[in-house]
Scaffold this active site. Structure first.
Site, PDB file in Angstrom:
ATOM      1  N   GLU A 175      36.720  10.522 -27.497  1.00  0.00           N
ATOM      2  CA  GLU A 175      37.901   9.735 -27.103  1.00  0.00           C
ATOM      3  C   GLU A 175      38.192   9.963 -25.630  1.00  0.00           C
ATOM      4  O   GLU A 175      38.032  11.075 -25.127  1.00  0.00           O
ATOM      5  CB  GLU A 175      39.089  10.194 -27.971  1.00  0.00           C
ATOM      6  CG  GLU A 175      40.352   9.423 -27.753  1.00  0.00           C
ATOM      7  CD  GLU A 175      41.480   9.862 -28.713  1.00  0.00           C
ATOM      8  OE1 GLU A 175      41.213  10.142 -29.901  1.00  0.00           O
ATOM      9  OE2 GLU A 175      42.627   9.931 -28.247  1.00  0.00           O
ATOM     10  N   ASP A 224      41.343   9.072 -22.957  1.00  0.00           N
ATOM     11  CA  ASP A 224      42.725   8.582 -23.024  1.00  0.00           C
ATOM     12  C   ASP A 224      43.438   8.442 -21.696  1.00  0.00           C
ATOM     13  O   ASP A 224      43.435   9.382 -20.897  1.00  0.00           O
ATOM     14  CB  ASP A 224      43.612   9.591 -23.782  1.00  0.00           C
ATOM     15  CG  ASP A 224      43.176   9.832 -25.194  1.00  0.00           C
ATOM     16  OD1 ASP A 224      42.682   8.903 -25.821  1.00  0.00           O
ATOM     17  OD2 ASP A 224      43.360  10.973 -25.667  1.00  0.00           O
ATOM     18  N   GLU A 244      47.485   7.931 -21.217  1.00  0.00           N
ATOM     19  CA  GLU A 244      48.775   7.771 -21.900  1.00  0.00           C
ATOM     20  C   GLU A 244      49.853   7.833 -20.832  1.00  0.00           C
ATOM     21  O   GLU A 244      49.819   8.703 -19.963  1.00  0.00           O
ATOM     22  CB  GLU A 244      48.991   8.884 -22.929  1.00  0.00           C
ATOM     23  CG  GLU A 244      47.960   8.863 -24.047  1.00  0.00           C
ATOM     24  CD  GLU A 244      48.323   9.770 -25.218  1.00  0.00           C
ATOM     25  OE1 GLU A 244      49.251  10.581 -25.090  1.00  0.00           O
ATOM     26  OE2 GLU A 244      47.664   9.647 -26.260  1.00  0.00           O
ATOM     27  N   TRP A 250      58.161  15.006 -27.455  1.00  0.00           N
ATOM     28  CA  TRP A 250      57.379  15.725 -26.429  1.00  0.00           C
ATOM     29  C   TRP A 250      57.184  14.984 -25.104  1.00  0.00           C
ATOM     30  O   TRP A 250      56.880  15.594 -24.087  1.00  0.00           O
ATOM     31  CB  TRP A 250      56.006  16.129 -26.966  1.00  0.00           C
ATOM     32  CG  TRP A 250      55.108  14.971 -27.326  1.00  0.00           C
ATOM     33  CD1 TRP A 250      55.068  14.319 -28.519  1.00  0.00           C
ATOM     34  CD2 TRP A 250      54.145  14.314 -26.484  1.00  0.00           C
ATOM     35  NE1 TRP A 250      54.138  13.304 -28.477  1.00  0.00           N
ATOM     36  CE2 TRP A 250      53.557  13.293 -27.244  1.00  0.00           C
ATOM     37  CE3 TRP A 250      53.712  14.508 -25.161  1.00  0.00           C
ATOM     38  CZ2 TRP A 250      52.572  12.447 -26.731  1.00  0.00           C
ATOM     39  CZ3 TRP A 250      52.731  13.664 -24.643  1.00  0.00           C
ATOM     40  CH2 TRP A 250      52.162  12.643 -25.432  1.00  0.00           C
TER      41      TRP A 250
END
Ligand SMILES: *[C@@H]1O[C@H](CO)[C@@H](O)[C@H](O)[C@H]1NC(C)=O
Ligand SMILES: *[C@@H]1O[C@H](CO)[C@@H](O)[C@H](O)[C@H]1NC(C)=O
Ligand SMILES: *[C@@H]1O[C@H](CO)[C@@H](O)[C@H](O)[C@H]1NC(C)=O
Length: 301
Positions: free
Chosen positions: A111, A113, A115, A206
């Site tokens: 993966e 990412d 974000e 978070w």
């Protein structure tokens, strides 16, 4: 589309003029679907919180208290250069996370990412990046941006070739993950095809200042916009277990062997010196037994 097709069947035995109308509507939809979101992605969750607009040029994802939303590419890829222009949630976006990532399936998945962690109005977003190989992540690096990502569309790009993975923002590299398999034994993503995903969801526990700032639902829905998705990539065919890049006509993919030139190296250093928020490769508290092996090789890691 599915709905329209079933109405076609329904009207077939009734009125030819309605059939013609449905036919025209269908051909319009299909014609306008070339080279755009209708053609490239499927909306996978969030119902009408995910929308394809402007004849397929624009895709918006929204989040409200009940749900976020998301999409995925119709194709799977094994290596490529993936570009998306994204305009992030404006105003108070604290607690929200907008994502744009590549991932394969299964417990040993790979993966890559991007974000985007929202914030209160006027406070900076954090670009959170991570890389999983063979199911193992824990390779977070975070950055502030040198512009307001909510005012305009900006380019967020993954380069994924057999040599390295590079994350770019408006053409500036912010992170490089080299293939160090032969020297460190750290697995590199190279044989599991990945799908491209995008989503928006709530991560108030978070995302913003580590969870101190919660989502303010009076500002919902929160909406991020996507444009101009372009994948110069090797498309994977699962039926034949082969990549479109296996054929000779594709040997011209310059991105396939693209390395970092000295200009890119110095841009990368500039970003990391001035905008880096967190780097797992310097987090000795987190890795008391020693930093992960790839950290010593990715010199600017
Ligand atoms: C994003 O990339 C496109 C295509 O390469 C370019 O035309 C555009 O200027 C870029 N946008 C920014 C903000 O860098
Ligand atoms: C939000 O703003 C605060 C205060 O400037 C900052 O410490 C934090 O890194 C920002 N970003 C996120 C996602 O928390
Ligand atoms: C590769 O690119 C060169 C120069 O652009 C071109 O002359 C050549 O025909 C291309 N080869 C293939 C296999 O597409």
């Amino acid at each position: 589309m599915v709905f329209l097709l079933s109405t076609t069947t329904f009207f077939t035995c009734r009125s030819p003029s309605i059939m013609l109308l449905v036919y025209l509507l269908l051909s319009y939809l299909i014609a306008s679907a070339t080279g755009n979101f209708y053609q490239d992605i499927d909306i996978t969750w969030g119902d009408d919180r995910a929308r394809i607009l402007n004849k397929g040029d624009l895709l918006t994802l929204s989040l409200d208290k009940a749900s976020g939303s998301g999409f995925q590419s119709k194709n799977q890829y094994l290596f490529g250069l993936f570009n998306m222009q994204i305009k992030l949630v404006p105003g108070n976006s604290a607690g929200t996370v907008t994502t744009y990532y590549l991932s394969s399936q299964g417990s040993n998945h790979d993966e890559i990412d991007f974000e985007f962690l929202g914030n209160l109005s006027g406070d900076p977003y954090i670009v959170h990046t991570n890389i999983y190989t063979q199911g193992k992540g824990n390779r977070e690096q975070q950055f502030y941006l040198w512009f307001d990502p909510t005012r305009d569309f900006h380019n967020y790009t993954f380069l994924w070739n057999p040599l390295h993975i590079v994350f770019y923002v408006d053409g500036t590299p912010i992170r490089e993950f080299k293939n160090t398999e032969s020297s460190t034994g750290v697995p590199y993503p190279k044989n599991q095809p990945m799908t491209l995903y995008g989503s928006i969801w709530d991560a108030e526990d978070w995302a913003t200042r580590g969870g101190l700032v919660k989502t303010d639902w009076t500002h919902a829905p929160f909406t991020a916009s996507f444009e101009k998705y372009k994948a110069d990539a090797c498309v994977w065919s699962s039926s034949s277990s082969s990549s479109s890049c296996a054929s000779s006509s594709s040997k011209n993919n310059t991105w396939m062997s693209q390395e970092m030139d000295s200009t890119s190296q110095s841009r990368l250093k500039w970003v990391r010196k001035n905008y880096m928020v967190y780097n797992y490769c310097t987090d000795t508290k987190r890795f008391p037994q020693g930093l992960p092996p790839e950290c010593s090789i990715n010199s600017t890691a």
